[in-house]
Motif scaffolding. Structure first.
Motif, mmCIF file in Angstrom:
data_model
loop_
_atom_site.group_PDB
_atom_site.id
_atom_site.type_symbol
_atom_site.label_atom_id
_atom_site.label_comp_id
_atom_site.label_asym_id
_atom_site.label_seq_id
_atom_site.Cartn_x
_atom_site.Cartn_y
_atom_site.Cartn_z
ATOM 1 N N UNK A 1 5.249 2.092 25.756
ATOM 2 C CA UNK A 1 4.732 0.766 25.373
ATOM 3 C C UNK A 1 5.687 -0.390 25.670
ATOM 4 N N UNK A 2 6.807 -0.113 26.325
ATOM 5 C CA UNK A 2 7.811 -1.158 26.526
ATOM 6 C C UNK A 2 7.264 -2.334 27.329
ATOM 7 N N UNK A 3 6.583 -2.072 28.425
ATOM 8 C CA UNK A 3 6.078 -3.155 29.270
ATOM 9 C C UNK A 3 5.084 -4.030 28.500
ATOM 10 N N UNK A 4 4.168 -3.398 27.795
ATOM 11 C CA UNK A 4 3.200 -4.157 26.993
ATOM 12 C C UNK A 4 3.909 -4.925 25.879
ATOM 13 N N UNK A 5 4.930 -4.326 25.289
ATOM 14 C CA UNK A 5 5.679 -4.993 24.224
ATOM 15 C C UNK A 5 6.399 -6.221 24.759
ATOM 16 N N UNK A 6 7.003 -6.118 25.922
ATOM 17 C CA UNK A 6 7.706 -7.272 26.493
ATOM 18 C C UNK A 6 6.743 -8.446 26.694
ATOM 19 N N UNK A 7 5.537 -8.169 27.158
ATOM 20 C CA UNK A 7 4.540 -9.233 27.314
ATOM 21 C C UNK A 7 4.132 -9.794 25.953
ATOM 22 N N UNK A 8 3.941 -8.915 24.974
ATOM 23 C CA UNK A 8 3.559 -9.362 23.628
ATOM 24 C C UNK A 8 4.658 -10.209 22.984
ATOM 25 N N UNK A 9 5.921 -9.838 23.202
ATOM 26 C CA UNK A 9 7.036 -10.618 22.653
ATOM 27 C C UNK A 9 7.028 -12.031 23.219
ATOM 28 N N UNK A 10 6.850 -12.141 24.530
ATOM 29 C CA UNK A 10 6.846 -13.462 25.166
ATOM 30 C C UNK A 10 5.666 -14.297 24.667
ATOM 31 N N UNK A 11 4.512 -13.657 24.530
ATOM 32 C CA UNK A 11 3.336 -14.366 24.016
ATOM 33 C C UNK A 11 3.579 -14.870 22.596
ATOM 34 N N UNK A 12 4.090 -14.002 21.722
ATOM 35 C CA UNK A 12 4.308 -14.399 20.335
ATOM 36 C C UNK A 12 5.378 -15.476 20.230
ATOM 37 N N UNK A 13 6.446 -15.366 21.012
ATOM 38 C CA UNK A 13 7.497 -16.388 20.974
ATOM 39 C C UNK A 13 6.924 -17.754 21.351
ATOM 40 N N UNK A 14 6.100 -17.799 22.390
ATOM 41 C CA UNK A 14 5.492 -19.067 22.809
ATOM 42 C C UNK A 14 4.522 -19.585 21.745
ATOM 43 N N UNK A 15 3.736 -18.681 21.156
ATOM 44 C CA UNK A 15 2.801 -19.069 20.100
ATOM 45 C C UNK A 15 3.547 -19.664 18.907
ATOM 46 N N UNK A 16 4.612 -18.998 18.474
ATOM 47 C CA UNK A 16 5.378 -19.471 17.318
ATOM 48 C C UNK A 16 6.064 -20.796 17.638
ATOM 49 N N UNK A 17 6.615 -20.915 18.842
ATOM 50 C CA UNK A 17 7.265 -22.170 19.213
ATOM 51 C C UNK A 17 6.276 -23.339 19.140
ATOM 52 N N UNK A 18 5.038 -23.098 19.555
ATOM 53 C CA UNK A 18 4.036 -24.158 19.567
ATOM 54 C C UNK A 18 3.433 -24.436 18.191
ATOM 55 N N UNK A 19 3.403 -23.437 17.315
ATOM 56 C CA UNK A 19 2.653 -23.567 16.063
ATOM 57 C C UNK A 19 3.482 -23.582 14.789
ATOM 58 N N UNK A 20 4.770 -23.296 14.898
ATOM 59 C CA UNK A 20 5.639 -23.297 13.717
ATOM 60 C C UNK A 20 6.858 -24.169 14.050
ATOM 61 N N UNK A 21 6.656 -25.490 14.150
ATOM 62 C CA UNK A 21 7.713 -26.376 14.647
ATOM 63 C C UNK A 21 8.946 -26.472 13.755
ATOM 64 N N UNK A 22 8.812 -26.161 12.480
ATOM 65 C CA UNK A 22 9.959 -26.287 11.585
ATOM 66 C C UNK A 22 10.942 -25.117 11.715
ATOM 67 N N UNK A 23 10.557 -24.049 12.375
ATOM 68 C CA UNK A 23 11.420 -22.874 12.533
ATOM 69 C C UNK A 23 12.680 -23.258 13.303
ATOM 70 N N UNK A 24 13.835 -22.868 12.787
ATOM 71 C CA UNK A 24 15.116 -23.217 13.399
ATOM 72 C C UNK A 24 15.402 -22.332 14.604
#
Length: 125
Positions: A17-40
């Protein structure tokens, strides 16, 4: 002002599952960056063998962690077939409601434990 909350979770990556996980990590990081602006800070880390993933997040306050848990709940589900979450550790005080959400996340993504460590001495700048 309350001290920041440090959230760390550790998971074993499921075989194949590593390849799928790497894609999921990038997706979630971008989602969080866009939707949780107060996160340090928010980062995904893999160990040298790419068999274990660690997520580290630094929130400015408990409300930020609660907001992140609410906004990201559906996104976290995407990881259910990719990892086996082994533990969540939170450094800083959280509400009972957030603690329940953390336990739910641990059950959804694996068989992990949840530990909260409250600050007893120190400072944040």
């Amino acid at each position: 002002m309350p001290p920041p909350i440090v959230y760390i979770d550790t998971s074993t990556i499921r075989d194949g599952k590593l390849e799928a996980l790497e894609a999921a990590m990038k997706h979630l990081a971008a989602f969080v960056e866009a939707n949780v602006p107060q996160l340090i800070s928010y980062g995904f880390f893999l160990d040298q063998d790419s068999t274990q993933m660690t997520v580290v997040a630094v929130h400015p306050d408990p409300a930020s962690l609660e907001f992140h848990m609410d906004v990201g709940a559906d996104e976290f589900r995407r990881f259910a077939d990719l990892i086996d979450l082994s533990r969540i550790e939170v450094y800083g005080a959280v509400s009972d409601a957030v603690l329940e959400r953390l336990h739910r996340k641990a059950r959804m993504l694996g068989s992990g434990t949840v530990a909260v460590h409250e600050l007893h001495a120190g400072f944040a700048r």
